[in-house]
Design a protein around this motif. Sequence first.
Motif, PDB file in Angstrom:
ATOM      1  N   ALA A 196       1.004  -1.262  -0.035  1.00  0.00           N
ATOM      2  CA  ALA A 196      -0.023  -0.058   0.075  1.00  0.00           C
ATOM      3  C   ALA A 196       1.069   1.237  -0.167  1.00  0.00           C
ATOM      4  CB  ALA A 196      -1.066   0.046   1.311  1.00  0.00           C
ATOM      5  N   ALA A 197       2.042   1.224   0.950  1.00  0.00           N
ATOM      6  CA  ALA A 197       2.725   2.394   0.757  1.00  0.00           C
ATOM      7  C   ALA A 197       3.607   2.528  -0.626  1.00  0.00           C
ATOM      8  CB  ALA A 197       3.869   2.192   2.014  1.00  0.00           C
ATOM      9  N   LEU A 198       4.068   1.533  -1.279  1.00  0.00           N
ATOM     10  CA  LEU A 198       4.864   1.635  -2.342  1.00  0.00           C
ATOM     11  C   LEU A 198       3.544   2.197  -3.173  1.00  0.00           C
ATOM     12  CD1 LEU A 198       7.098   0.914  -4.055  1.00  0.00           C
ATOM     13  CD2 LEU A 198       6.257  -1.474  -4.193  1.00  0.00           C
ATOM     14  N   ASP A 199       2.647   1.747  -3.555  1.00  0.00           N
ATOM     15  CA  ASP A 199       1.647   2.249  -4.654  1.00  0.00           C
ATOM     16  C   ASP A 199       1.137   3.451  -4.134  1.00  0.00           C
ATOM     17  OD1 ASP A 199       1.931  -0.153  -6.055  1.00  0.00           O
ATOM     18  OD2 ASP A 199       0.366  -0.959  -5.343  1.00  0.00           O
ATOM     19  N   ALA A 200       1.305   3.741  -3.081  1.00  0.00           N
ATOM     20  CA  ALA A 200       0.830   5.227  -2.625  1.00  0.00           C
ATOM     21  C   ALA A 200       2.131   6.333  -2.785  1.00  0.00           C
ATOM     22  CB  ALA A 200       0.505   5.463  -1.251  1.00  0.00           C
ATOM     23  N   GLY A 201       3.106   5.725  -3.424  1.00  0.00           N
ATOM     24  CA  GLY A 201       4.199   6.611  -3.687  1.00  0.00           C
ATOM     25  C   GLY A 201       5.248   6.818  -2.474  1.00  0.00           C
ATOM     26  N   ARG A 202       5.040   5.925  -1.454  1.00  0.00           N
ATOM     27  CA  ARG A 202       6.076   5.997  -0.243  1.00  0.00           C
ATOM     28  C   ARG A 202       6.995   4.912  -0.105  1.00  0.00           C
ATOM     29  NH1 ARG A 202       3.377   9.545   3.561  1.00  0.00           N
ATOM     30  NH2 ARG A 202       1.452  10.257   2.767  1.00  0.00           N
ATOM     31  N   GLY A 203       7.760   4.869  -0.898  1.00  0.00           N
ATOM     32  CA  GLY A 203       8.965   3.972  -1.047  1.00  0.00           C
ATOM     33  C   GLY A 203       9.839   3.714   0.023  1.00  0.00           C
ATOM     34  N   THR A 204      10.189   4.572   0.577  1.00  0.00           N
ATOM     35  CA  THR A 204      11.185   4.277   2.012  1.00  0.00           C
ATOM     36  C   THR A 204      10.174   3.652   2.976  1.00  0.00           C
ATOM     37  OG1 THR A 204      12.428   6.420   1.541  1.00  0.00           O
ATOM     38  CG2 THR A 204      12.542   5.430   3.569  1.00  0.00           C
ATOM     39  N   GLU A 205       9.150   4.031   3.380  1.00  0.00           N
ATOM     40  CA  GLU A 205       8.260   3.060   4.249  1.00  0.00           C
ATOM     41  C   GLU A 205       8.063   1.849   3.873  1.00  0.00           C
ATOM     42  OE1 GLU A 205       4.916   5.533   5.824  1.00  0.00           O
ATOM     43  OE2 GLU A 205       5.553   7.469   5.082  1.00  0.00           O
ATOM     44  N   ALA A 206       7.735   1.795   2.336  1.00  0.00           N
ATOM     45  CA  ALA A 206       7.285   0.683   1.932  1.00  0.00           C
ATOM     46  C   ALA A 206       8.586  -0.637   2.207  1.00  0.00           C
ATOM     47  CB  ALA A 206       7.108   0.397   0.354  1.00  0.00           C
ATOM     48  N   VAL A 207       9.923  -0.124   1.993  1.00  0.00           N
ATOM     49  CA  VAL A 207      10.981  -0.945   2.315  1.00  0.00           C
ATOM     50  C   VAL A 207      10.951  -1.330   3.567  1.00  0.00           C
ATOM     51  CG1 VAL A 207      13.554  -0.918   2.257  1.00  0.00           C
ATOM     52  CG2 VAL A 207      12.331   0.179   0.368  1.00  0.00           C
ATOM     53  N   PHE A 208      10.910  -0.497   4.561  1.00  0.00           N
ATOM     54  CA  PHE A 208      10.799  -0.820   6.088  1.00  0.00           C
ATOM     55  C   PHE A 208       9.897  -1.728   6.210  1.00  0.00           C
ATOM     56  CE2 PHE A 208      12.549   3.606   6.944  1.00  0.00           C
ATOM     57  CZ  PHE A 208      13.882   3.588   7.080  1.00  0.00           C
ATOM     58  N   ALA A 209       8.582  -1.625   6.018  1.00  0.00           N
ATOM     59  CA  ALA A 209       7.654  -2.566   6.266  1.00  0.00           C
ATOM     60  C   ALA A 209       7.978  -4.057   5.367  1.00  0.00           C
ATOM     61  CB  ALA A 209       6.327  -2.186   5.561  1.00  0.00           C
ATOM     62  N   LEU A 210       8.469  -4.033   4.155  1.00  0.00           N
ATOM     63  CA  LEU A 210       8.880  -5.246   3.570  1.00  0.00           C
ATOM     64  C   LEU A 210      10.067  -5.920   4.139  1.00  0.00           C
ATOM     65  CD1 LEU A 210       7.806  -4.021  -0.006  1.00  0.00           C
ATOM     66  CD2 LEU A 210       6.753  -5.849   1.173  1.00  0.00           C
ATOM     67  N   GLU A 211      10.935  -5.200   4.605  1.00  0.00           N
ATOM     68  CA  GLU A 211      12.071  -5.648   5.277  1.00  0.00           C
ATOM     69  C   GLU A 211      11.708  -6.465   6.673  1.00  0.00           C
ATOM     70  OE1 GLU A 211      14.854  -2.528   6.018  1.00  0.00           O
ATOM     71  OE2 GLU A 211      15.927  -3.022   4.346  1.00  0.00           O
ATOM     72  N   ARG A 212      10.622  -6.237   7.229  1.00  0.00           N
ATOM     73  CA  ARG A 212      10.150  -6.576   8.411  1.00  0.00           C
ATOM     74  C   ARG A 212       9.663  -8.170   7.877  1.00  0.00           C
ATOM     75  NH1 ARG A 212       7.904  -1.479  10.103  1.00  0.00           N
ATOM     76  NH2 ARG A 212       6.040  -2.055   9.592  1.00  0.00           N
ATOM     77  N   VAL A 213       8.944  -8.244   6.878  1.00  0.00           N
ATOM     78  CA  VAL A 213       8.486  -9.359   6.193  1.00  0.00           C
ATOM     79  C   VAL A 213       9.451 -10.514   6.208  1.00  0.00           C
ATOM     80  CG1 VAL A 213       7.030 -10.571   4.683  1.00  0.00           C
ATOM     81  CG2 VAL A 213       6.211  -8.358   5.416  1.00  0.00           C
ATOM     82  N   LEU A 214      10.252  -9.926   5.425  1.00  0.00           N
ATOM     83  CA  LEU A 214      11.562 -10.782   4.984  1.00  0.00           C
ATOM     84  C   LEU A 214      12.542 -11.343   5.899  1.00  0.00           C
ATOM     85  CD1 LEU A 214      12.837  -9.124   1.674  1.00  0.00           C
ATOM     86  CD2 LEU A 214      11.423 -11.174   1.840  1.00  0.00           C
ATOM     87  N   ALA A 215      12.425 -10.349   7.300  1.00  0.00           N
ATOM     88  CA  ALA A 215      13.274 -10.858   8.417  1.00  0.00           C
ATOM     89  C   ALA A 215      12.529 -12.005   9.027  1.00  0.00           C
ATOM     90  CB  ALA A 215      13.124  -9.749   9.339  1.00  0.00           C
ATOM     91  N   VAL A 216      11.146 -12.200   8.820  1.00  0.00           N
ATOM     92  CA  VAL A 216      10.617 -13.401   9.509  1.00  0.00           C
ATOM     93  C   VAL A 216      10.624 -14.479   8.507  1.00  0.00           C
ATOM     94  CG1 VAL A 216       8.316 -14.397  10.287  1.00  0.00           C
ATOM     95  CG2 VAL A 216       8.979 -11.777  10.977  1.00  0.00           C
TER      96      VAL A 216
END
Length: 443
Positions: A66-86
Amino acid sequence: MRYTFGTILGAVLFALASHVSAQDATLDQAKEIMARRDAAAAYALLKPLEDKRAGEPEFDYLLGIAALDAGRGTEAVFALERVLAVNPKHPHARAEIARAYYLLGEVETSRREFETVKTQPIPAEASATIQKFLDAIAQIQASTRTVVLGYVEGAIGHDTNVNSGTAATTTPAIPGFNPGVISPNAREQSDGFAGLAAGVSVRHPLSASTALVANIDGTQRLNFSKHDFDQGTISAGAGIETGSASNKYALGLQANKLYFDYRDYRDSLGLVGQWQHQVSAAGIVSVFLQHAQLRYSGQSFRNTDRTLGGLAYAHAFGGERAPVAYASAYFGEEDERDSTRPEQGHRLTGVRVGGQLNVTPKIAAFAHASYEERDYGGPFAAAFGFPQSRLDKQTDLRIGVNYTPVKSWIITPQLAYTDNRSNVSLTDFDRVQAFVTVRREFR
């Protein structure tokens, strides 16, 4: 870019991932909003819950896209990094973080993430979309830094006619001439073979629109028993490319040396020019012109100057299989250097067609066909019973598959057929080659 194949990739992966979760009213609502492609509304719903729910893979995944498609790339990276950490093997999250890095301009990181995703089992449509990202990244990197690419390749196979020899055993009966027995070396000979090849290419940008290019390649084919017909080549080229995305121009110098049985056979040196025009988002037309000097070692009577020009078109189709098709037509002439040997020169015309499509994310099938006519300028060899001028009509067919088991490795089984119909029996032949190549690419 962002609202074309990037949007398609997000939609495909979101649809695949969205059905695997447990029931959750907030997340279900976010999915419904995302399905309507209202990323800003989905982000506004999820963002206030981040402090409480960060660390839940599905929540972080939805917030990330949602952040990525809303143009908030940096916030998208933080959220997706948490997914990949798990779950480091979460292909959808890795594909989306690759897209986020791309939109943030971190193209090298994006490339690495996309290539990691391509090694995992994903739908063919998503794989094709990822490849479009990788192609775009390659263009960006090529315009900003020196790119060096290399490969090594091995082959093994069988050839029904390693010397392109005739099936005839005697020359034809012609009034005034006695038929002669054709030498065994001129008749078709079957053999197995192995091959080696390696090469490197360099592209050095001078500006955003202009670059110097160079390449060198070498090949060696070794027959199992018919070593008189072992063949090797060394090729090199250098030139300049310039233009825009819609119109590109290239001019280069090319040299080639051909060996038979490890002895010099023929040298070629020439110029090649090309204009490439993007006629649509998926179609490219090219016009090309080549001129080269062909010089034969110890057989100067065979020397010619070759000029060739033509037109080509390639089209990349969309869809799950992402097929690519191409066609070209060309014409030219080889002018004999020795005016007393007109049979060494000829006019030629030809056409080529082919294409490729993705069977699976790791397998692509291809096919190629070509036809060429060569009309020679004088009697082939009147003293040996061939007083007529030679006319050849050659057809080539090739089919195969490219299998990429892991990144940078390509295994290609293929079958090739050549049929050269000639009015001179000595140059009339056909040939079938079945072989497998294994290629390792470097960058």
